[in-house]
Scaffold this motif. Structure first.
Motif, PDB file in Angstrom:
ATOM      1  N   LEU A 180       0.892  -1.192   0.084  1.00  0.00           N
ATOM      2  CA  LEU A 180      -0.081   0.128  -0.169  1.00  0.00           C
ATOM      3  C   LEU A 180       0.807   1.266   0.060  1.00  0.00           C
ATOM      4  O   LEU A 180       0.545   2.383  -0.686  1.00  0.00           O
ATOM      5  N   ILE A 181       1.775   1.228   0.846  1.00  0.00           N
ATOM      6  CA  ILE A 181       3.058   2.482   0.830  1.00  0.00           C
ATOM      7  C   ILE A 181       3.490   2.750  -0.703  1.00  0.00           C
ATOM      8  O   ILE A 181       3.570   3.729  -1.073  1.00  0.00           O
ATOM      9  N   ILE A 182       3.986   1.725  -1.195  1.00  0.00           N
ATOM     10  CA  ILE A 182       4.448   1.675  -2.546  1.00  0.00           C
ATOM     11  C   ILE A 182       3.681   2.205  -3.664  1.00  0.00           C
ATOM     12  O   ILE A 182       3.611   3.215  -4.276  1.00  0.00           O
ATOM     13  N   ASP A 183       2.185   1.728  -3.413  1.00  0.00           N
ATOM     14  CA  ASP A 183       1.219   2.198  -4.310  1.00  0.00           C
ATOM     15  C   ASP A 183       0.933   3.822  -4.038  1.00  0.00           C
ATOM     16  O   ASP A 183       0.613   4.519  -4.908  1.00  0.00           O
ATOM     17  N   LEU A 184       1.136   4.060  -2.757  1.00  0.00           N
ATOM     18  CA  LEU A 184       0.829   5.496  -2.275  1.00  0.00           C
ATOM     19  C   LEU A 184       1.860   6.489  -2.972  1.00  0.00           C
ATOM     20  O   LEU A 184       1.701   7.698  -3.389  1.00  0.00           O
ATOM     21  N   VAL A 185       3.099   5.968  -3.052  1.00  0.00           N
ATOM     22  CA  VAL A 185       3.969   6.939  -3.449  1.00  0.00           C
ATOM     23  C   VAL A 185       3.706   6.988  -5.012  1.00  0.00           C
ATOM     24  O   VAL A 185       3.902   8.249  -5.459  1.00  0.00           O
ATOM     25  N   GLY A 186       3.414   5.964  -5.771  1.00  0.00           N
ATOM     26  CA  GLY A 186       3.079   6.214  -7.271  1.00  0.00           C
ATOM     27  C   GLY A 186       1.906   7.231  -7.295  1.00  0.00           C
ATOM     28  O   GLY A 186       1.875   7.838  -8.174  1.00  0.00           O
TER      29      GLY A 186
END
Length: 203
Positions: A180-186
């Motif tokens: 979710l954090i990786i997705d959030l950065v995107g």
């Protein structure tokens, strides 16, 4: 390389990487471990239905908005919804100790943002390329998406090696939060592309 092209490629890579981890790989395991430990049972089909309905309905709306308004405005609107959805899911998993109702709200917001973001970013991506380079960068984006989506199954393989057939709730929480954090950065990077960087009709 055009600014839109660079950031849309990076945004696509991070979104697909994050989604392949939390959505395509860990969602079913997380729902099973979290709902069973809470004495309830929520089917993966319920969440799949929410995802599909949100993506389909928002894609239709995005098609209309993209023709009527600036594409960067639609992308940023979708990204704001995306950020709220992802933060809601992270809060539900970590701070609220697996609050499934809040997690479901986050999934719904994510699905709505998906149609808005993807439909508009594809249009802006195409308009940021000259006819000479379009085939090359479309092929590159396809490869980036395929590679990023392949990470999720690799994570699953590692999980099986570490935990066998019995995955712990804490392990699922950690992995799904990372995704979710990786997705959030995107989603945050999606605020950079702009219609002002698109290639003019003259070029």
């Amino acid at each position: 390389v055009n600014t839109n092209v660079k950031f849309i490629l990076l945004n696509s890579a991070l979104n697909c990487l994050g989604s392949s981890v939390w959505n395509r790989t860990m969602l079913s395991a997380y729902l099973y471990t979290s709902t069973m430990s809470a004495g309830i049972f929520v089917t993966v089909g319920t969440f799949s239905s929410i995802l599909s309905a949100g993506e389909l309905s928002s894609a239709v709306i995005a098609g209309y908005l993209t023709d009527k308004y600036r594409r960067d405005v639609v992308i940023r609107m979708g990204s704001m919804i995306h950020i709220v959805g992802n933060v809601s899911m992270i809060v539900a998993v970590i701070l609220m100790h697996n609050n499934i109702k809040l997690f479901m709200v986050g999934v719904a917001l994510y699905s709505i943002s998906f149609g808005l973001r993807v439909t508009s970013s594809w249009a802006l991506f195409a308009d940021s390329l000259t006819s000479r380079t379009r085939n090359y960068y479309f092929s590159m984006r396809a490869m980036v998406l395929k590679f990023s989506l392949s990470i999720g199954p690799i994570v699953t393989l590692v999980m099986f090696c570490l935990f066998g057939d019995y995955w712990t709730l804490s392990a699922c929480q950690v992995v799904i939060t990372i995704g979710l954090i990786i997705d959030l950065v995107g989603a945050i990077l999606a605020f950079v592309p702009s219609d002002d960087f698109a290639v003019s009709d003259d070029n």
